[in-house]
Design a protein around this motif. Structure first.
Motif, short mmCIF file in Angstrom:
data_model
loop_
_atom_site.label_atom_id
_atom_site.label_comp_id
_atom_site.label_asym_id
_atom_site.label_seq_id
_atom_site.Cartn_x
_atom_site.Cartn_y
_atom_site.Cartn_z
N LEU A 240 0.83 -1.20 0.00
CA LEU A 240 0.00 0.00 0.00
C LEU A 240 0.87 1.25 0.00
CD1 LEU A 240 -2.63 -1.03 2.70
CD2 LEU A 240 -2.78 -1.33 0.22
N PHE A 241 0.35 2.31 -0.61
CA PHE A 241 0.99 3.62 -0.57
C PHE A 241 -0.02 4.61 -0.04
CE2 PHE A 241 1.87 7.85 -2.06
CZ PHE A 241 3.23 7.98 -1.83
N ARG A 242 0.38 5.33 1.00
CA ARG A 242 -0.48 6.39 1.53
C ARG A 242 0.39 7.49 2.10
NH1 ARG A 242 -5.77 7.34 2.60
NH2 ARG A 242 -6.26 8.72 4.33
N ASP A 243 0.32 8.68 1.51
CA ASP A 243 1.00 9.84 2.07
C ASP A 243 -0.02 10.91 2.44
OD1 ASP A 243 0.34 10.76 -0.48
OD2 ASP A 243 2.36 11.51 -0.93
N ASP B 245 -7.82 3.15 16.36
CA ASP B 245 -6.65 3.95 16.73
C ASP B 245 -5.37 3.37 16.13
OD1 ASP B 245 -8.19 5.68 18.23
OD2 ASP B 245 -7.90 4.55 20.09
N GLN B 246 -5.43 2.10 15.73
CA GLN B 246 -4.24 1.41 15.23
C GLN B 246 -4.03 1.58 13.73
OE1 GLN B 246 -4.20 -2.79 16.06
NE2 GLN B 246 -2.13 -3.04 15.31
N TYR B 247 -5.11 1.62 12.97
CA TYR B 247 -5.01 1.65 11.51
C TYR B 247 -5.53 2.99 10.97
CZ TYR B 247 -4.54 -3.38 12.14
OH TYR B 247 -4.13 -4.63 12.55
N LEU C 170 -8.67 -3.17 4.75
CA LEU C 170 -7.49 -2.95 3.91
C LEU C 170 -6.25 -3.61 4.48
CD1 LEU C 170 -7.88 0.70 2.72
CD2 LEU C 170 -7.63 -1.32 1.31
N PHE C 171 -6.30 -3.97 5.73
CA PHE C 171 -5.14 -4.56 6.39
C PHE C 171 -5.29 -6.07 6.59
CE2 PHE C 171 -5.50 -0.13 7.35
CZ PHE C 171 -4.24 0.33 7.02
N ALA C 172 -6.43 -6.61 6.13
CA ALA C 172 -6.71 -8.03 6.32
C ALA C 172 -5.72 -8.94 5.60
CB ALA C 172 -8.14 -8.35 5.86
N ASN D 153 3.83 -5.80 12.36
CA ASN D 153 4.67 -5.04 11.42
C ASN D 153 4.00 -4.78 10.08
OD1 ASN D 153 6.80 -4.84 13.28
ND2 ASN D 153 7.57 -6.85 12.67
N TRP D 154 2.68 -4.66 10.07
CA TRP D 154 1.96 -4.35 8.83
C TRP D 154 2.43 -3.02 8.25
CZ3 TRP D 154 -0.52 0.23 8.96
CH2 TRP D 154 -0.89 0.74 10.22
N GLN D 155 2.94 -2.15 9.13
CA GLN D 155 3.40 -0.83 8.69
C GLN D 155 4.51 -0.94 7.65
OE1 GLN D 155 3.16 -1.89 11.84
NE2 GLN D 155 2.23 -0.35 13.16
N GLU D 156 5.26 -2.02 7.68
CA GLU D 156 6.35 -2.22 6.71
C GLU D 156 5.82 -2.39 5.29
OE1 GLU D 156 9.83 -2.21 6.97
OE2 GLU D 156 9.24 -1.14 8.78
N MET D 157 4.55 -2.76 5.17
CA MET D 157 3.94 -2.97 3.85
C MET D 157 3.26 -1.71 3.32
SD MET D 157 4.60 -6.20 3.37
CE MET D 157 3.45 -6.99 2.26
#
Length: 154
Positions: free
Chosen positions: A101-104, A113-115, A121-123, A129-133
Motif C-alpha cells: 500500500l501507498f499512503r501519504d 486507533d491502530q489503523y 485494507l489490512f486483512a 509489522n503491517w506498517q512495513e507494507m
C-alpha cells in the motif's frame, strides 16, 4: 530470473495532471526495483469511451490484470480511498497476491486507533509489522531492504 509483474492500482489516471506528473514517478520507482509495472490507464488507454460496453471491457481487463500479475501496489490516498482501487485490493487478497500500500495522505478514515484506513485494507497484510507494507514516499518504494524490494528480488 524473469522480473515480477506488479499491478499499479491507482485513481491518478482519471486526472490529466496526475496522469502526467504522478503516475510516471510511481512507475519509475517500481521499475527501479526490477519490476514490470502494469499501469491500467496505459494498458486500457486506447478504449473508445463512445462505444457501448466500454466500461465493462475496461473493468474486465483490470480484473484480468490483477489475476495475472504477481502482486499489487495500491495507492490508497483519499478518505475514503478510490472504490476501484479497493476492489482491486480485495481481489488481490482473495487471490493470495502480495499487496503493498501507498499512503501519504495524513487524514484518517477509520474507527481504529491502530489503523489509518478501513480495517479490511489490512486483512491481507501481516498482523504484526503491517506498517512495513505501507509506503509513504516514492523514495521509500525504492528501498530494497523493505518488503517490496525484498519481494521484487525473490
Amino acid at each position: 530470473m524473469t522480473s515480477k509483474t506488479i499491478y499499479l492500482a491507482s485513481p491518478y489516471g482519471f486526472s490529466a495532471q496526475c496522469k502526467r506528473l504522478l503516475i510516471p514517478e510511481f512507475v519509475a520507482a517500481l521499475s527501479q526495483l526490477g519490476l514490470t509495472v502494469w499501469e491500467p490507464f496505459e494498458r486500457n488507454g486506447n478504449v473508445d469511451t463512445t462505444k457501448p460496453g466500454w466500461a465493462y471491457r475496461v473493468a474486465q481487463q483490470c480484473m484480468q490484470d490483477v489475476r495475472a500479475a504477481d502482486g499489487v501496489f495500491a495507492i490508497v490516498n483519499g478518505t475514503p480511498p478510490d472504490e476501484g482501487v479497493m476492489v482491486e485490493v480485495g481481489a488481490a487478497y482473495a487471490l493470495n497476491k502480495p499487496v503493498f500500500l501507498f499512503r501519504d495522505d495524513f487524514r484518517r478514515c477509520t474507527d481504529s486507533d491502530q489503523y489509518p484506513l478501513n480495517l479490511m485494507l489490512f486483512a491481507g497484510l501481516p498482523a504484526s509489522n503491517w506498517q512495513e507494507m505501507v509506503y509513504d514516499s516514492v523514495d521509500a518504494i525504492q528501498n530494497r531492504e523493505r518488503p517490496l524490494g525484498q519481494w521484487a528480488q525473490s
